[in-house]
Design a protein around this motif. Structure first.
Motif, mmCIF file in Angstrom:
data_model
loop_
_atom_site.group_PDB
_atom_site.id
_atom_site.type_symbol
_atom_site.label_atom_id
_atom_site.label_comp_id
_atom_site.label_asym_id
_atom_site.label_seq_id
_atom_site.Cartn_x
_atom_site.Cartn_y
_atom_site.Cartn_z
ATOM 1 N N ALA A 112 0.999 -1.124 -0.070
ATOM 2 C CA ALA A 112 0.064 0.055 0.175
ATOM 3 C C ALA A 112 0.774 1.206 0.129
ATOM 4 O O ALA A 112 0.549 2.196 -0.749
ATOM 5 C CB ALA A 112 -0.850 0.078 1.105
ATOM 6 N N ALA A 113 1.916 1.341 1.037
ATOM 7 C CA ALA A 113 2.993 2.454 0.796
ATOM 8 C C ALA A 113 3.612 2.747 -0.588
ATOM 9 O O ALA A 113 3.674 3.841 -0.814
ATOM 10 C CB ALA A 113 3.794 2.237 2.075
ATOM 11 N N ILE A 114 3.889 1.647 -1.323
ATOM 12 C CA ILE A 114 4.586 1.825 -2.330
ATOM 13 C C ILE A 114 3.617 2.275 -3.416
ATOM 14 O O ILE A 114 4.056 3.039 -4.395
ATOM 15 C CB ILE A 114 5.417 0.548 -2.796
ATOM 16 N N GLY A 115 2.274 1.907 -3.410
ATOM 17 C CA GLY A 115 1.332 2.226 -4.239
ATOM 18 C C GLY A 115 1.163 3.734 -4.193
ATOM 19 O O GLY A 115 0.756 4.657 -5.225
ATOM 20 N N GLY A 116 0.986 4.192 -2.968
ATOM 21 C CA GLY A 116 0.919 5.558 -2.880
ATOM 22 C C GLY A 116 1.981 6.471 -3.125
ATOM 23 O O GLY A 116 1.582 7.456 -3.774
ATOM 24 N N ALA A 117 3.061 5.984 -3.023
ATOM 25 C CA ALA A 117 4.135 6.802 -3.616
ATOM 26 C C ALA A 117 4.314 6.716 -5.209
ATOM 27 O O ALA A 117 4.487 7.843 -5.571
ATOM 28 C CB ALA A 117 5.410 5.903 -3.200
ATOM 29 N N LEU A 118 3.601 5.525 -5.868
ATOM 30 C CA LEU A 118 3.363 5.566 -7.262
ATOM 31 C C LEU A 118 2.654 6.684 -7.735
ATOM 32 O O LEU A 118 2.558 7.360 -8.591
ATOM 33 C CB LEU A 118 3.278 4.294 -7.805
ATOM 34 N N ASP A 119 1.465 6.795 -6.864
ATOM 35 C CA ASP A 119 0.220 7.824 -7.078
ATOM 36 C C ASP A 119 1.040 9.263 -7.178
ATOM 37 O O ASP A 119 0.668 9.916 -8.022
ATOM 38 C CB ASP A 119 -0.901 7.561 -6.186
ATOM 39 N N ILE A 120 1.828 9.402 -6.139
ATOM 40 C CA ILE A 120 2.330 10.789 -6.284
ATOM 41 C C ILE A 120 3.264 11.098 -7.213
ATOM 42 O O ILE A 120 3.416 12.116 -7.986
ATOM 43 C CB ILE A 120 3.087 10.998 -4.748
ATOM 44 N N ILE A 121 4.066 10.120 -7.575
ATOM 45 C CA ILE A 121 5.305 10.406 -8.737
ATOM 46 C C ILE A 121 4.326 10.504 -9.886
ATOM 47 O O ILE A 121 4.722 11.312 -10.699
ATOM 48 C CB ILE A 121 5.967 8.915 -8.689
ATOM 49 N N ALA A 122 3.020 9.538 -10.312
ATOM 50 C CA ALA A 122 2.384 9.875 -11.438
ATOM 51 C C ALA A 122 1.925 11.015 -11.594
ATOM 52 O O ALA A 122 1.815 11.835 -12.644
ATOM 53 C CB ALA A 122 1.367 8.600 -11.322
ATOM 54 N N ALA A 123 1.531 11.658 -10.238
ATOM 55 C CA ALA A 123 0.826 13.061 -10.363
ATOM 56 C C ALA A 123 1.810 13.948 -10.588
ATOM 57 O O ALA A 123 1.285 14.962 -11.525
ATOM 58 C CB ALA A 123 0.117 13.138 -9.231
ATOM 59 N N LEU A 124 2.787 13.832 -10.199
ATOM 60 C CA LEU A 124 3.932 14.942 -10.352
ATOM 61 C C LEU A 124 4.540 14.844 -11.878
ATOM 62 O O LEU A 124 4.751 15.973 -12.598
ATOM 63 C CB LEU A 124 5.147 14.576 -9.485
ATOM 64 N N MET A 125 4.390 13.311 -12.502
ATOM 65 C CA MET A 125 5.008 13.242 -13.799
ATOM 66 C C MET A 125 3.923 14.091 -14.865
ATOM 67 O O MET A 125 4.224 14.714 -15.649
ATOM 68 C CB MET A 125 5.192 12.032 -14.133
ATOM 69 N N GLU A 126 2.763 13.968 -14.531
ATOM 70 C CA GLU A 126 1.646 14.571 -15.200
ATOM 71 C C GLU A 126 1.608 15.980 -15.037
ATOM 72 O O GLU A 126 1.562 16.690 -16.245
ATOM 73 C CB GLU A 126 0.117 13.827 -14.831
ATOM 74 N N ARG A 127 1.764 16.498 -13.722
ATOM 75 C CA ARG A 127 2.052 17.981 -13.760
ATOM 76 C C ARG A 127 3.224 18.491 -14.565
ATOM 77 O O ARG A 127 2.890 19.607 -15.109
ATOM 78 C CB ARG A 127 2.157 18.286 -12.215
#
Length: 75
Positions: free
Chosen positions: A11-26
């Motif tokens: 779950a923690a790694i999944g949350g980190a991937l969400d943040i990375i993906a959002a930053l990449m999109e931004r």
């Protein structure tokens, strides 16, 4: 922890991937959906030789697709 509860590390790694993906999109590097799709391909390939790892990656991919859908609903 029951089988219905996600592993805390997964779950923690999944949350980190969400943040990375959002930053990449931004940063206009890749959309969340594009990142999720690429991770999904990796997960399918990995799942052929390591089903447990493939299932974990599938969980992360699902979370990213949900994030992408929620971001597009807001826009």
């Amino acid at each position: 922890m029951t089988s219905a509860e996600p592993d805390p590390l997964v779950a923690a790694i999944g949350g980190a991937l969400d943040i990375i993906a959002a930053l990449m999109e931004r940063a206009q590097v890749a959309s969340v959906e594009e990142f999720a799709s690429a991770l999904g391909v990796y997960g399918k390939v990995t799942g052929e030789t390591n089903p447990e790892a493939g299932a974990i990656i599938a969980q992360w991919t699902s979370t990213l697709h949900q994030l992408a859908a929620s971001r597009h609903e807001k826009n």
